[in-house]
Design a protein around this motif. Sequence first.
Motif, PDB file in Angstrom:
ATOM      1  N   UNK A 140       0.845  -1.199   0.000  1.00  0.00           N
ATOM      2  CA  UNK A 140       0.000   0.000   0.000  1.00  0.00           C
ATOM      3  C   UNK A 140       0.880   1.250   0.000  1.00  0.00           C
ATOM      4  N   UNK A 141       0.324   2.308  -0.590  1.00  0.00           N
ATOM      5  CA  UNK A 141       1.043   3.582  -0.692  1.00  0.00           C
ATOM      6  C   UNK A 141       0.555   4.529   0.401  1.00  0.00           C
ATOM      7  N   UNK A 142       1.423   5.421   0.829  1.00  0.00           N
ATOM      8  CA  UNK A 142       0.979   6.447   1.765  1.00  0.00           C
ATOM      9  C   UNK A 142       1.331   7.818   1.191  1.00  0.00           C
ATOM     10  N   UNK A 148      -2.409  11.301   7.633  1.00  0.00           N
ATOM     11  CA  UNK A 148      -3.276  12.045   8.562  1.00  0.00           C
ATOM     12  C   UNK A 148      -4.514  11.229   8.930  1.00  0.00           C
ATOM     13  N   UNK A 149      -5.082  10.543   7.931  1.00  0.00           N
ATOM     14  CA  UNK A 149      -6.245   9.683   8.192  1.00  0.00           C
ATOM     15  C   UNK A 149      -5.858   8.550   9.146  1.00  0.00           C
ATOM     16  N   UNK A 178       6.801   8.182  12.531  1.00  0.00           N
ATOM     17  CA  UNK A 178       5.919   7.448  13.448  1.00  0.00           C
ATOM     18  C   UNK A 178       5.461   8.334  14.597  1.00  0.00           C
ATOM     19  N   UNK A 179       6.407   9.072  15.173  1.00  0.00           N
ATOM     20  CA  UNK A 179       6.075   9.920  16.317  1.00  0.00           C
ATOM     21  C   UNK A 179       5.320  11.184  15.884  1.00  0.00           C
ATOM     22  N   UNK A 180       5.503  11.566  14.634  1.00  0.00           N
ATOM     23  CA  UNK A 180       4.788  12.745  14.136  1.00  0.00           C
ATOM     24  C   UNK A 180       3.292  12.450  13.953  1.00  0.00           C
ATOM     25  N   UNK A 181       2.978  11.290  13.385  1.00  0.00           N
ATOM     26  CA  UNK A 181       1.587  11.015  13.000  1.00  0.00           C
ATOM     27  C   UNK A 181       0.786  10.207  14.021  1.00  0.00           C
ATOM     28  N   UNK A 182       1.472   9.474  14.905  1.00  0.00           N
ATOM     29  CA  UNK A 182       0.748   8.521  15.769  1.00  0.00           C
ATOM     30  C   UNK A 182       1.003   8.782  17.252  1.00  0.00           C
ATOM     31  N   UNK A 183       0.020   8.370  18.057  1.00  0.00           N
ATOM     32  CA  UNK A 183       0.151   8.572  19.506  1.00  0.00           C
ATOM     33  C   UNK A 183       1.250   7.693  20.075  1.00  0.00           C
TER      34      UNK A 183
END
Length: 234
Positions: A140-142, A148-149, A178-183
């Motif tokens: 899969x592509x990001x 953000x989703x 990882x740390x930018x987008x996720x908790x």
Amino acid sequence: MGVRYNKITGKHQREIVLLKSFPCRYGKCSFCNYIEDNSTDEKEIDSVNLEVLKEITGEFGVLEVINSGSVFELTPNTMAEIKKIVKEKNIKILYFEIYYGYIKRLEEIRKYFDGIEIRFRMGMETFDDDFRINVYNKNFHTDENILNLLGKELYSVCLLVCTKGQTKEMIDKDIESGLKYFKNITINIFIDNGTKVKRDNELVKWFVKKYSHLMEDDRVELLIDNKDLGVFEQ
């Protein structure tokens, strides 16, 4: 025989169970030998899982369910039993794994466990699309919108580090993203497992030196050995 129940007592205290499930819907990741735990025999799956689920005490109010695939590959009976135990044992937070292809179906699980905080984890492995698709065979592509989703829908992603072909820069960037987008992020240092993906021991030495401080970071779970969670199928 592996171990299917454990308690994590350091940071992120929780109970964790490794359940059997139907085959992973994707099942093509080049680094995964985990899907050997899958079965198509619903009775066998349920008989294993109902035994494992009896171990849950609810003492931390937090339960993590992992299986070699996604929560959507667990059987109806297993799901019903999890629901019953969550109520009985007063569990407030429930972790499940999902595969990217299920991202639009998460509401089904939230509804099923109404009133419980559901935290979804997903195997991102790396934010480098080319490496994820061509080396890990995870297709899969990001882009910024997708990330953000995912950051809204998921609690955490898993990153796979120190494999042959990776660079230090890729790993730095993965941790930063990882740390930018996720908790929260889980970082797995790869261990050779008979698949065609191989561990890079030089990268491991560098990684441990540079990043062992993440052991203390509340947003990171760092698995030096993939058996660190205490549940595994041999």
